[in-house]
Design an enzyme around this catalytic site. Structure first.
Site, short mmCIF file in Angstrom:
data_model
loop_
_atom_site.label_atom_id
_atom_site.label_comp_id
_atom_site.label_asym_id
_atom_site.label_seq_id
_atom_site.Cartn_x
_atom_site.Cartn_y
_atom_site.Cartn_z
N GLU A 256 63.70 49.77 2.55
CA GLU A 256 63.32 49.72 1.14
C GLU A 256 63.59 51.06 0.46
OE1 GLU A 256 59.50 48.93 -1.85
OE2 GLU A 256 59.31 48.51 0.30
N SER B 3 62.08 37.43 -0.96
CA SER B 3 61.03 37.59 0.03
C SER B 3 59.95 38.43 -0.64
CB SER B 3 61.57 38.28 1.29
OG SER B 3 60.52 38.49 2.23
N ARG C 16 39.71 37.50 4.87
CA ARG C 16 41.17 37.50 5.01
C ARG C 16 41.65 36.11 5.43
NH1 ARG C 16 39.88 42.46 7.63
NH2 ARG C 16 40.26 41.54 9.70
N SER D 48 60.49 42.61 -4.06
CA SER D 48 60.23 42.81 -5.49
C SER D 48 59.92 44.27 -5.81
CB SER D 48 59.08 41.92 -5.96
OG SER D 48 57.91 42.14 -5.19
N GLY D 49 59.35 45.00 -4.86
CA GLY D 49 59.21 46.45 -4.99
C GLY D 49 58.37 46.95 -6.15
N GLY D 50 57.38 46.18 -6.59
CA GLY D 50 56.53 46.64 -7.68
C GLY D 50 56.93 46.15 -9.05
N LYS E 164 66.60 42.33 3.70
CA LYS E 164 65.57 42.40 2.66
C LYS E 164 65.77 43.71 1.89
CE LYS E 164 60.68 41.77 1.70
NZ LYS E 164 59.35 41.34 2.21
N TYR F 267 52.10 50.25 3.06
CA TYR F 267 51.06 49.29 3.46
C TYR F 267 51.03 49.19 4.96
CZ TYR F 267 54.91 45.93 3.92
OH TYR F 267 56.08 45.29 4.27
N GLU G 80 65.10 45.69 6.70
CA GLU G 80 64.53 46.10 5.41
C GLU G 80 64.42 47.62 5.27
OE1 GLU G 80 60.51 45.54 2.64
OE2 GLU G 80 60.61 44.61 4.61
N ASP H 122 52.34 39.61 4.96
CA ASP H 122 52.21 40.41 6.17
C ASP H 122 51.48 41.72 5.92
OD1 ASP H 122 54.55 40.95 4.60
OD2 ASP H 122 55.23 42.31 6.16
N LYS I 207 60.06 40.99 10.96
CA LYS I 207 60.27 41.87 9.81
C LYS I 207 59.89 43.30 10.21
CE LYS I 207 58.20 43.97 6.07
NZ LYS I 207 57.62 43.24 4.98
#
Length: 389
Positions: A218, A327, A86, A300-302, A258, A389, A216, A64, A176
């Site tokens: 984060e 995810s 894309r 996963s966050g990096g 998430k 992002y 989510e 996304d 999301k």
């Protein structure tokens, strides 16, 4: 109905010291009835969708990224940020044969939800054929939060109901909304409450329109803090989130979470093992997340591809009241993108790379991943400070 002022835990106060005025709490059974009534005719479908996504051995492919962020991904392999490029990349991912064995849902950007393959088949149809639920990113991104400690809030509530209704018609079945919390920034009470309230309002609106909301907040990896500090912040954030979800009569059986894994800050001097990360993360979940929630789909966050898989595997070494899965975006796509390089002759190898990563995380969801045979590229971290992002 009369109101009461709550003055006990500090987490119940707005930044600046003004106490919140809240309605007296209703018993859980009354809240559940209210949630079911509010979800209306979609109640059964929401529960079915959430359970389908949270099915054994499967998780979510997150593709996304906004057009701008997708452009950065393409630029890393020398491709221009055009709609056709894309489309080509997302077609590569979404038409991978056998993907549905390991992936139960795919989060799409709006452009992708309405796009077709180069041979005219809607991407939504491609997903449905593999029994992968189409999802949609509905937030409008992060902007500065006035009055905070250089923090952000997530915009997008205006017009959300009508957008969700249109996305449902187009075939999306879950949504999301991502907001972030920064530990180096405090985080401030204002930022935490803004994140929790925004997520709750979005979740209620999504359910009203037939979409299972992924919730989510984060917690960014930025900082040099210890894992204990991350646990403290995560507990505070999720406490606020679930309070406001309940206040907005959100049906817990029809949502997915998430969360970030509970880890030390990316710049902390000591790195935690998968076993320690699993211990702290599950401690947070058990203290804050009701067992009615069907699925915990970690971001996963990096982390590197391998780190994200090892940590997920460690969390599935003992029974959980939820489906604990993934995810992932970069942690599923990084090797795929490097393998593809935008060249048609590399498409088969890139799809194979996607299946390898999807299968590894599927195995980790079942608690059976060993980490054997992983490449050096898959072990490289992808942390970006202040990632948006």
């Amino acid at each position: 109905m009369s109101s009461v002022k709550l003055s006990a835990p500090s987490s119940l106060w707005i930044g600046g010291g003004r106490p919140l005025t809240r309605r007296a709490a209703f018993p859980p059974e009354i809240r559940r009835v209210a949630a079911v009534i509010r979800a209306g005719s979609y109640t059964d479908e929401l529960v079915r969708t959430a359970k389908t996504i949270a099915s054994p051995g499967r998780g979510i492919l997150a593709i996304d990224e906004s057009n701008a962020t997708c452009g950065k991904r393409l630029a890393s392999i020398g491709l221009d940020n055009t709609e056709s490029n894309r489309q080509a990349y997302r077609q590569l991912l979404l038409t991978t044969p056998g993907l549905g064995e390991y992936i139960s849902g795919a989060i799409l950007f709006e452009e992708t939800l309405y796009q077709s393959t180069t041979y005219g088949k809607k991407f939504v149809e491609c997903l449905n054929e593999q029994k992968i639920m189409p999802g949609i990113k509905v937030d409008k991104g992060l902007v500065p939060l006035p009055g905070s400690n250089n923090e952000t809030w997530c915009q997008g509530l205006d017009g959300l109901a009508s957008r969700c209704a249109e996305y449902y018609k187009q075939g999306a079945r879950f949504a999301k909304w991502r907001t972030v919390v920064s530990i180096p920034c405090g985080p401030s009470a204002l930022a935490v409450k803004e994140a929790a309230w925004g997520l709750a309002r979005y979740a209620a609106i999504a359910q009203d329109n037939g979409l299972v909301p992924i919730v989510e907040p984060e917690i960014l990896l930025d900082g040099d803090h210890a894992i204990e500090r991350t646990l403290e912040v995560a507990e505070n954030v999720w406490s606020e989130v679930f309070y406001y979800l309940a206040e907005n009569n959100v049906l817990f059986e029809g949502i997915l979470l998430k969360p970030s894994m509970v880890t030390p800050g990316a710049e902390h001097k000591e790195k935690a093992s998968p076993e320690i990360i699993a211990k702290y993360t599950l401690t947070m979940l058990k203290r804050r997340v009701p067992p009615a929630v069907p699925g915990i789909m970690f971001l996963s966050g990096g982390q590197s591809e391998v780190e994200a898989t090892l940590n997920l595997n460690a969390m599935n070494q003992s029974p959980n009241p939820w489906h604990v899965s993934f995810s992932y975006a970069r942690a599923l796509q990084n090797t795929v993108l490097k393998t593809w390089q935008g060249r048609p002759e590399n498409a088969e190898a890139a799809r194979k790379a996607l299946l390898i990563r999807a299968k590894a995380n599927s195995t980790a969801q079942l608690g059976q991943y060993s980490g054997e045979g992983e490449t050096d590229d898959a072990k490289k971290g992808m942390f970006q400070k202040g990632y948006t992002y």
